[in-house]
Design a protein around this motif. Structure first.
Motif, PDB file in Angstrom:
ATOM      1  N   ILE A 165       0.837  -1.206   0.000  1.00 15.97           N
ATOM      2  CA  ILE A 165       0.000   0.000   0.000  1.00 15.97           C
ATOM      3  C   ILE A 165       0.868   1.251   0.000  1.00 15.97           C
ATOM      4  O   ILE A 165       0.664   2.165  -0.805  1.00 15.97           O
ATOM      5  CB  ILE A 165      -0.964  -0.019   1.206  1.00 15.97           C
ATOM      6  CG1 ILE A 165      -1.996  -1.140   1.025  1.00 15.97           C
ATOM      7  CG2 ILE A 165      -1.647   1.339   1.379  1.00 15.97           C
ATOM      8  CD1 ILE A 165      -2.745  -1.512   2.293  1.00 15.97           C
TER       9      ILE A 165
ATOM     10  N   LEU B 287      -5.743   1.932  -6.553  1.00 15.72           N
ATOM     11  CA  LEU B 287      -6.187   0.753  -5.815  1.00 15.72           C
ATOM     12  C   LEU B 287      -6.077  -0.528  -6.631  1.00 15.72           C
ATOM     13  O   LEU B 287      -5.791  -1.597  -6.088  1.00 15.72           O
ATOM     14  CB  LEU B 287      -7.620   0.942  -5.331  1.00 15.72           C
ATOM     15  CG  LEU B 287      -7.860   2.125  -4.400  1.00 15.72           C
ATOM     16  CD1 LEU B 287      -9.334   2.223  -4.041  1.00 15.72           C
ATOM     17  CD2 LEU B 287      -7.001   2.024  -3.154  1.00 15.72           C
TER      18      LEU B 287
ATOM     19  N   CYS C 111      -4.202  -3.943  -5.458  1.00 18.75           N
ATOM     20  CA  CYS C 111      -4.835  -5.260  -5.488  1.00 18.75           C
ATOM     21  C   CYS C 111      -4.035  -6.245  -6.337  1.00 18.75           C
ATOM     22  O   CYS C 111      -3.857  -7.402  -5.940  1.00 18.75           O
ATOM     23  CB  CYS C 111      -6.267  -5.155  -6.006  1.00 18.75           C
ATOM     24  SG  CYS C 111      -7.399  -4.418  -4.801  1.00 18.75           S
TER      25      CYS C 111
ATOM     26  N   ARG D 291     -14.519   3.294  -4.883  1.00 23.76           N
ATOM     27  CA  ARG D 291     -13.121   3.393  -4.442  1.00 23.76           C
ATOM     28  C   ARG D 291     -13.016   3.229  -2.927  1.00 23.76           C
ATOM     29  O   ARG D 291     -12.136   2.529  -2.435  1.00 23.76           O
ATOM     30  CB  ARG D 291     -12.505   4.733  -4.862  1.00 23.76           C
ATOM     31  CG  ARG D 291     -12.059   4.756  -6.319  1.00 23.76           C
ATOM     32  CD  ARG D 291     -11.451   6.076  -6.739  1.00 23.76           C
ATOM     33  NE  ARG D 291     -10.384   6.570  -5.895  1.00 23.76           N
ATOM     34  CZ  ARG D 291      -9.114   6.119  -5.897  1.00 23.76           C
ATOM     35  NH1 ARG D 291      -8.766   5.139  -6.705  1.00 23.76           N
ATOM     36  NH2 ARG D 291      -8.210   6.668  -5.104  1.00 23.76           N
TER      37      ARG D 291
ATOM     38  N   ALA E 200     -11.092   0.193  -1.016  1.00 19.54           N
ATOM     39  CA  ALA E 200     -10.083   0.449   0.019  1.00 19.54           C
ATOM     40  C   ALA E 200     -10.485  -0.217   1.333  1.00 19.54           C
ATOM     41  O   ALA E 200      -9.629  -0.771   2.045  1.00 19.54           O
ATOM     42  CB  ALA E 200      -9.886   1.952   0.206  1.00 19.54           C
TER      43      ALA E 200
END
Length: 153
Positions: A7, A18, A22, A66, A70
């Motif tokens: 992250i 994101l 992932c 989003r 998250a």
């Protein structure tokens, strides 16, 4: 690599990507209609590299999607040992997990999307306009205002 390290690697400029987080975590993402009451879900899934897949409600606003993504990444980072058949988060980000875990996931989701260091830098560039900052970070204006208010405390 630990989820927190992955992250952090992508929190150098807004908006935080994101999908790339992932991908590096081996999380499979699917955008599907989950109905009006479900924002997202993370499940154990042998088809993904990590063993987990995330489902995001495709009918919701992109900024909401989003935040939900998250939030599910946060569940993966913080609570994956608690995920059995899946965590389903309703539109208020409640699940079968205790409220403590949901609060943790919500806080981490905000930290993923709007890292304080990055928000402060952009705030200084844009003059603190919550709407402009929200557009840059691709979050809701309300979420950005909460983040900005927290910086003043």
């Amino acid at each position: 690599m630990e989820p927190f390290e992955v992250i952090a690697r992508y929190q150098n400029k807004p908006p935080v990507p994101l999908d790339r987080i992932c991908a590096d975590l081996g999380l499979r993402i699917s955008y599907v209609n989950l109905g009006s009451d479900v924002a997202g879900q993370i499940i154990r899934d042998g088809r993904s590299h990590s063993g987990y897949s995330i489902f995001i409600n495709s009918t919701q606003h992109p900024n909401r999607q989003r935040f939900t993504l998250a939030h599910e990444i946060a569940h993966f980072a913080l609570h994956r040992d608690l995920i059995e058949s899946g965590i389903i988060d309703d539109t208020m980000y409640r699940s079968s997990l205790s409220d403590v875990y949901e609060v943790q996931a919500n806080k981490m989701a905000a930290d993923i999307l709007m890292p304080i260091r990055l928000v402060k830098k952009q705030r200084d560039l844009l003059g603190g306009d919550a709407g402009a900052l929200a557009r840059v970070f691709q979050v809701s204006q309300a979420s950005m205002q909460i983040r900005l208010d927290g910086l003043r405390a």
